[in-house]
Design a protein around this motif. Structure first.
Motif, mmCIF file in Angstrom:
data_model
loop_
_atom_site.group_PDB
_atom_site.id
_atom_site.type_symbol
_atom_site.label_atom_id
_atom_site.label_comp_id
_atom_site.label_asym_id
_atom_site.label_seq_id
_atom_site.Cartn_x
_atom_site.Cartn_y
_atom_site.Cartn_z
ATOM 1 N N ARG A 1 -9.417 -10.895 -1.290
ATOM 2 C CA ARG A 1 -8.046 -10.399 -1.062
ATOM 3 C C ARG A 1 -7.082 -11.564 -0.923
ATOM 4 O O ARG A 1 -7.269 -12.427 -0.067
ATOM 5 C CB ARG A 1 -8.010 -9.559 0.213
ATOM 6 N N LYS B 1 3.557 -6.697 3.090
ATOM 7 C CA LYS B 1 2.773 -7.656 2.300
ATOM 8 C C LYS B 1 2.561 -7.117 0.899
ATOM 9 O O LYS B 1 2.697 -5.916 0.633
ATOM 10 C CB LYS B 1 1.415 -7.925 2.929
ATOM 11 N N HIS C 1 0.837 -1.213 0.000
ATOM 12 C CA HIS C 1 0.000 0.000 0.000
ATOM 13 C C HIS C 1 0.870 1.260 0.000
ATOM 14 O O HIS C 1 0.440 2.320 0.447
ATOM 15 C CB HIS C 1 -0.945 0.036 1.204
ATOM 16 N N ARG D 1 -0.412 4.450 -1.154
ATOM 17 C CA ARG D 1 -1.490 5.108 -0.401
ATOM 18 C C ARG D 1 -1.000 5.721 0.902
ATOM 19 O O ARG D 1 -1.561 6.675 1.392
ATOM 20 C CB ARG D 1 -2.595 4.089 -0.086
#
Ligand SMILES: C=C1C[C@]23C[C@H]1CC[C@H]2[C@]1(C)CCC[C@@](C)(C(=O)O)[C@H]1[C@@H]3C(=O)O
Ligand SMILES: O=C(O)CCC(=O)C(=O)O
Length: 292
Positions: free
Chosen positions: A226, A150, A139, A142
């Motif tokens: 996911r 991960k 991420h 973001r």
């Protein structure tokens, strides 16, 4: 390889969070993609969060076989176990859930193949700003600190008579070479929907409402699939694969591999959830708790 596959049932898809902003391709520089030797500062979590769980959650293991075969006594036993779990921490595991173990094995096979791809291939499915779906490395596009250690591949699922939405996601984002991957995950998402609706029936009974109340409510719901890959980390005591959180969805169905590492905060302590190859980990989320 430590990984998990989770399906989160939502009555409607969550909106893009305001605090998410595009840091560009910064996640190209994530350590596991660059094979750096240590944990960079933006992956290191505050010491107050880095608490190691020593005890097991000892969540109920609910055998769904009797429910599926119409055994009323077994169904009541399952309902009582689920009710006790939901009155406590909201987690339980289910066995004899009806999902073909060969399908689960195929899902892991395709997930392992995807995450082993070179970054340039994975980035063909890169999550774009304002979109919930796609590939994300930590991420890092973001957030700029407390990054999760991960890689994640997320995509949406909803029943559609007209088209297999998951198959289409893989073909349109990754190309025809991934058509079979899309077929496997389309089948996996459909199987998880069946499990979710069965759980919703048992939850309804446990709450004393009409057995089909939640099943009908979520019948046309969507889910977030996911696939999480947690790469080896040289200093695991400094980082999190996924940080502490509550699921803002209604129901989560998670299959974890046998490495372990899933922890739940219950009765004022972090507690381990023991991996069971034949079981699915279920937890009710915030939107179910509110609606129940
Ligand atoms: C609706 C969701 C957003 C997240 C995935 C699902 C349910 C949990 C959320 C998440 C896992 C909570 C921790 C932070 C997060 C960014 C992550 O580590 O993946 C969250 C997911 C997300 O926002 O993509
Ligand atoms: O990978 C796991 O075991 C949990 C991940 C999780 O909580 C999520 O992806 O929402």
């Amino acid at each position: 390889m430590d990984s998990s596959i989770s399906t989160l049932l939502v009555p409607q898809l969550p909106l893009e969070r305001e605090d998410q902003k595009d840091h560009g391709d910064s996640f190209l520089h994530t350590p596991f993609l660059q094979k750096e030797s240590s944990v960079p500062i933006n992956f290191i979590w505050p010491k107050r969060d880095l608490v190691v769980a020593h005890d097991e959650l000892r969540e109920p293991i609910v055998d769904l076989g009797g429910f599926f075969s119409g055994d009323l006594v077994a169904t009541q036993h399952a309902v009582q176990l689920i009710r006790a779990a939901c009155l406590n921490h909201g987690f339980f595991q289910v066995t004899n859930h009806g999902v073909d173990p060969r399908l689960v094995k195929m899902a892991y096979h395709h997930m392992d193949n995807f995450f082993k791809l070179p970054a340039s291939m994975k980035l063909r499915a890169k999550r774009t700003p304002g979109n919930m779906w796609g590939y994300s490395g930590a991420h890092a596009d973001r957030f700029s600190s407390k990054l999760p250690w991960k890689e994640t591949l997320s995509f949406g699922f909803h029943d559609s008579d007209s088209k297999p939405v998951v198959e289409d996601f893989f073909k349109s984002n990754l190309g025809m070479d991934f058509e079979q991957t899309g077929v496997v995950y389309q089948k996996y998402c459909e199987a998880m929907k069946d499990v979710a609706l069965a759980i919703m029936e048992l939850l309804a009974i446990s709450l004393g409402v009409h057995p089909l109340h939640y099943k009908h409510f979520f019948q046309d719901g969507s889910s977030i699939m996911r696939c999480n890959y947690y790469p080896p980390c040289k200093e695991p005591g400094l980082a999190f694969g996924t940080g502490p959180h509550c699921d803002p969805t209604s129901l989560t169905i998670l299959h974890q591999d046998q490495v372990g590492g899933l922890e739940v905060f219950a009765n004022n302590k972090w507690r381990n959830v023991r991996p069971r190859p034949d079981a699915l980990v279920i937890n009710i989320g915030d939107t179910f708790m509110v609606s129940a």
